[in-house]
Design a protein around this motif. Structure first.
Motif, PDB file in Angstrom:
ATOM      1  N   TYR A 112       0.817  -1.209   0.000  1.00 61.31           N
ATOM      2  CA  TYR A 112       0.000   0.000   0.000  1.00 61.31           C
ATOM      3  C   TYR A 112       0.853   1.262   0.000  1.00 61.31           C
ATOM      4  O   TYR A 112       0.625   2.183   0.766  1.00 61.31           O
ATOM      5  CB  TYR A 112      -0.932   0.018   1.210  1.00 61.31           C
ATOM      6  N   GLY A 113       1.854   1.313  -0.861  1.00 65.52           N
ATOM      7  CA  GLY A 113       2.646   2.528  -1.006  1.00 65.52           C
ATOM      8  C   GLY A 113       2.018   3.437  -2.051  1.00 65.52           C
ATOM      9  O   GLY A 113       1.881   3.054  -3.224  1.00 65.52           O
ATOM     10  N   ILE A 114       1.611   4.634  -1.670  1.00 63.72           N
ATOM     11  CA  ILE A 114       0.819   5.484  -2.563  1.00 63.72           C
ATOM     12  C   ILE A 114       1.646   6.240  -3.594  1.00 63.72           C
ATOM     13  O   ILE A 114       1.103   6.843  -4.515  1.00 63.72           O
ATOM     14  CB  ILE A 114      -0.009   6.490  -1.725  1.00 63.72           C
ATOM     15  N   LEU A 115       2.961   6.197  -3.494  1.00 65.99           N
ATOM     16  CA  LEU A 115       3.795   6.968  -4.424  1.00 65.99           C
ATOM     17  C   LEU A 115       3.526   6.643  -5.900  1.00 65.99           C
ATOM     18  O   LEU A 115       3.515   7.557  -6.729  1.00 65.99           O
ATOM     19  CB  LEU A 115       5.273   6.774  -4.087  1.00 65.99           C
ATOM     20  N   PRO A 116       3.317   5.368  -6.282  1.00 64.21           N
ATOM     21  CA  PRO A 116       2.998   5.111  -7.699  1.00 64.21           C
ATOM     22  C   PRO A 116       1.727   5.819  -8.169  1.00 64.21           C
ATOM     23  O   PRO A 116       1.670   6.305  -9.299  1.00 64.21           O
ATOM     24  CB  PRO A 116       2.826   3.589  -7.747  1.00 64.21           C
ATOM     25  N   LEU A 117       0.715   5.893  -7.314  1.00 68.12           N
ATOM     26  CA  LEU A 117      -0.512   6.593  -7.695  1.00 68.12           C
ATOM     27  C   LEU A 117      -0.278   8.097  -7.798  1.00 68.12           C
ATOM     28  O   LEU A 117      -0.819   8.758  -8.690  1.00 68.12           O
ATOM     29  CB  LEU A 117      -1.622   6.310  -6.673  1.00 68.12           C
ATOM     30  N   ILE A 118       0.540   8.637  -6.889  1.00 66.19           N
ATOM     31  CA  ILE A 118       0.856  10.071  -6.942  1.00 66.19           C
ATOM     32  C   ILE A 118       1.644  10.388  -8.207  1.00 66.19           C
ATOM     33  O   ILE A 118       1.382  11.389  -8.883  1.00 66.19           O
ATOM     34  CB  ILE A 118       1.634  10.493  -5.678  1.00 66.19           C
ATOM     35  N   VAL A 119       2.609   9.533  -8.534  1.00 62.33           N
ATOM     36  CA  VAL A 119       3.404   9.745  -9.745  1.00 62.33           C
ATOM     37  C   VAL A 119       2.514   9.689 -10.983  1.00 62.33           C
ATOM     38  O   VAL A 119       2.638  10.513 -11.905  1.00 62.33           O
ATOM     39  CB  VAL A 119       4.541   8.708  -9.830  1.00 62.33           C
ATOM     40  N   GLY A 120       1.593   8.733 -11.036  1.00 64.96           N
ATOM     41  CA  GLY A 120       0.672   8.653 -12.166  1.00 64.96           C
ATOM     42  C   GLY A 120      -0.181   9.899 -12.289  1.00 64.96           C
ATOM     43  O   GLY A 120      -0.397  10.414 -13.393  1.00 64.96           O
ATOM     44  N   THR A 121      -0.653  10.411 -11.150  1.00 60.17           N
ATOM     45  CA  THR A 121      -1.441  11.637 -11.157  1.00 60.17           C
ATOM     46  C   THR A 121      -0.614  12.822 -11.642  1.00 60.17           C
ATOM     47  O   THR A 121      -1.095  13.656 -12.422  1.00 60.17           O
ATOM     48  CB  THR A 121      -1.983  11.919  -9.745  1.00 60.17           C
ATOM     49  N   LEU A 122       0.638  12.898 -11.198  1.00 64.56           N
ATOM     50  CA  LEU A 122       1.500  14.011 -11.598  1.00 64.56           C
ATOM     51  C   LEU A 122       1.860  13.934 -13.085  1.00 64.56           C
ATOM     52  O   LEU A 122       2.033  14.970 -13.729  1.00 64.56           O
ATOM     53  CB  LEU A 122       2.773  14.016 -10.745  1.00 64.56           C
ATOM     54  N   LYS A 123       1.965  12.731 -13.633  1.00 57.02           N
ATOM     55  CA  LYS A 123       2.216  12.602 -15.073  1.00 57.02           C
ATOM     56  C   LYS A 123       1.086  13.235 -15.870  1.00 57.02           C
ATOM     57  O   LYS A 123       1.313  14.049 -16.790  1.00 57.02           O
ATOM     58  CB  LYS A 123       2.323  11.121 -15.460  1.00 57.02           C
ATOM     59  N   ILE A 124      -0.137  12.854 -15.534  1.00 58.72           N
ATOM     60  CA  ILE A 124      -1.298  13.397 -16.244  1.00 58.72           C
ATOM     61  C   ILE A 124      -1.359  14.910 -16.081  1.00 58.72           C
ATOM     62  O   ILE A 124      -1.568  15.661 -17.052  1.00 58.72           O
ATOM     63  CB  ILE A 124      -2.592  12.754 -15.721  1.00 58.72           C
ATOM     64  N   THR A 125      -1.162  15.371 -14.848  1.00 55.55           N
ATOM     65  CA  THR A 125      -1.252  16.802 -14.575  1.00 55.55           C
ATOM     66  C   THR A 125      -0.170  17.582 -15.311  1.00 55.55           C
ATOM     67  O   THR A 125      -0.431  18.645 -15.880  1.00 55.55           O
ATOM     68  CB  THR A 125      -1.143  17.059 -13.064  1.00 55.55           C
ATOM     69  N   GLY A 126       1.053  17.058 -15.306  1.00 55.52           N
ATOM     70  CA  GLY A 126       2.157  17.739 -15.977  1.00 55.52           C
ATOM     71  C   GLY A 126       1.924  17.880 -17.469  1.00 55.52           C
ATOM     72  O   GLY A 126       2.135  18.961 -18.050  1.00 55.52           O
ATOM     73  N   ILE A 127       1.483  16.801 -18.120  1.00 59.68           N
ATOM     74  CA  ILE A 127       1.201  16.861 -19.555  1.00 59.68           C
ATOM     75  C   ILE A 127       0.059  17.833 -19.836  1.00 59.68           C
ATOM     76  O   ILE A 127       0.107  18.630 -20.784  1.00 59.68           O
ATOM     77  CB  ILE A 127       0.865  15.459 -20.091  1.00 59.68           C
ATOM     78  N   ALA A 128      -0.976  17.781 -18.991  1.00 53.67           N
ATOM     79  CA  ALA A 128      -2.118  18.676 -19.170  1.00 53.67           C
ATOM     80  C   ALA A 128      -1.707  20.138 -19.063  1.00 53.67           C
ATOM     81  O   ALA A 128      -2.164  20.983 -19.839  1.00 53.67           O
ATOM     82  CB  ALA A 128      -3.203  18.353 -18.143  1.00 53.67           C
ATOM     83  N   VAL A 129      -0.837  20.444 -18.115  1.00 56.77           N
ATOM     84  CA  VAL A 129      -0.385  21.826 -17.937  1.00 56.77           C
ATOM     85  C   VAL A 129       0.422  22.280 -19.152  1.00 56.77           C
ATOM     86  O   VAL A 129       0.249  23.412 -19.630  1.00 56.77           O
ATOM     87  CB  VAL A 129       0.452  21.948 -16.648  1.00 56.77           C
ATOM     88  N   LEU A 130       1.278  21.420 -19.665  1.00 56.71           N
ATOM     89  CA  LEU A 130       2.078  21.777 -20.842  1.00 56.71           C
ATOM     90  C   LEU A 130       1.198  22.065 -22.056  1.00 56.71           C
ATOM     91  O   LEU A 130       1.547  22.883 -22.910  1.00 56.71           O
ATOM     92  CB  LEU A 130       3.064  20.648 -21.166  1.00 56.71           C
ATOM     93  N   VAL A 131       0.059  21.398 -22.132  1.00 52.51           N
ATOM     94  CA  VAL A 131      -0.868  21.630 -23.246  1.00 52.51           C
ATOM     95  C   VAL A 131      -1.735  22.858 -23.000  1.00 52.51           C
ATOM     96  O   VAL A 131      -1.894  23.717 -23.874  1.00 52.51           O
ATOM     97  CB  VAL A 131      -1.760  20.391 -23.465  1.00 52.51           C
ATOM     98  N   ALA A 132      -2.282  22.968 -21.792  1.00 48.52           N
ATOM     99  CA  ALA A 132      -3.335  23.950 -21.530  1.00 48.52           C
ATOM    100  C   ALA A 132      -2.811  25.357 -21.285  1.00 48.52           C
ATOM    101  O   ALA A 132      -3.442  26.329 -21.727  1.00 48.52           O
ATOM    102  CB  ALA A 132      -4.176  23.498 -20.335  1.00 48.52           C
TER     103      ALA A 132
END
Length: 274
Positions: free
Chosen positions: A45-65
């Motif tokens: 139950y280490g949440i870091l992989p989920l946080i990293v996945g969320t940050l990937k989506i957010t980072g790409i979205a910011v670069l586009v938007a």
């Protein structure tokens, strides 16, 4: 009602998260790099992989938007005629009103095949496609709020710059943009908060494979996508997996809360009074 509802949501998250931490170490949850709650032998139950996945989506979205949103705001505020503004504004509003599940299928059935023709190694479920579509989704928020901030800049500042020989582009970039910085940054932070909490697009197009890496071509899982996965019936009531969705939800709540507080602080701290 709003205050009572907010208090109820927070208390529910806190109480259920406390039950989860009686079964799983908080240190393992915060610092663990593996997320395998459905493992039969030793669940992780280490949440870091989920946080990293969320940050990937957010980072790409910011670069586009951000570039497109601010450029749209500059065009609407400084270049567009009233007729053009009346035409483009409703289009942005329609874009903002499209259901996110439709965006998700658009990412999966259109954007991903187009990207695969350019990057053959791209998986059918990946971070790049939903990240781009989430970016498209938050463009109206950045464009609309940024344009409002730019429109509120007094015309006297523009006229003074023109009188000194500035071009329209120089006025837009060197006078109006700096004067509206607080509103633009606040809109960007709010859009980032929206991207962090996006659910259906990533659930449909990003996959369900949590991984502690920064690869954007393979399947990932975000915090919201995991909550959707579990709440569809994969875990029984009262199990550790069931309580894990509250721990993940509380983490997501903290992320969005911090982003909204940051937006309010920036808006108040750097607001220009005219």
């Amino acid at each position: 009602m709003s205050v009572l509802t907010t208090i109820g949501i927070v208390l529910t998250l806190i109480f259920e998260t406390i039950i989860f931490f009686t079964r799983v170490s908080p240190l393992e949850f915060i610092f663990g790099t593996e997320w395998y709650p459905f493992a039969n032998t030793t669940p992780a139950y280490g949440i870091l992989p989920l946080i990293v996945g969320t940050l990937k989506i957010t980072g790409i979205a910011v670069l586009v938007a951000v570039p497109i949103g601010i450029a749209t705001a500059i065009f609407l505020s400084e270049y567009a005629s009233e007729r053009t503004r009346r035409f483009i504004k409703p289009i942005l509003e329609v874009l903002a009103g499209v259901p996110t599940i439709v965006y998700g299928f658009f990412a999966l059935t259109f954007v991903t095949p187009v990207l695969q023709s350019i990057f053959p190694q791209l998986s059918i479920f990946n971070a790049l496609s939903p990240g781009i579509v989430v970016g498209i989704m938050i463009i109206p928020m950045i464009a609309s709020l940024s344009e409002d901030a730019m429109t509120s800049v007094p015309n006297a500042m523009r006229e003074g710059a023109y009188a000194l020989g500035s071009t329209r582009l120089e006025v837009a970039l060197k006078v109006v943009l700096p004067a509206a910085t607080s509103g633009i940054v606040a809109s960007t932070v709010l859009a980032i908060s929206r991207a962090i909490g996006e659910t259906m697009i990533v659930s449909v197009a990003a996959g369900s494979t949590p991984g502690f890496n920064w690869d954007i071509t393979g399947s990932i899982q975000t915090m919201t996508a995991y909550i959707v996965q579990v709440t569809t019936g994969d875990a029984g009531y009262g199990t550790t997996i069931y309580y894990s969705i509250y721990a993940v939800g509380f983490t997501l709540f903290l992320f969005t809360l911090v982003m909204n507080l940051l937006a309010q602080y920036i808006s108040k701290r750097f607001r220009e009074e005219y």
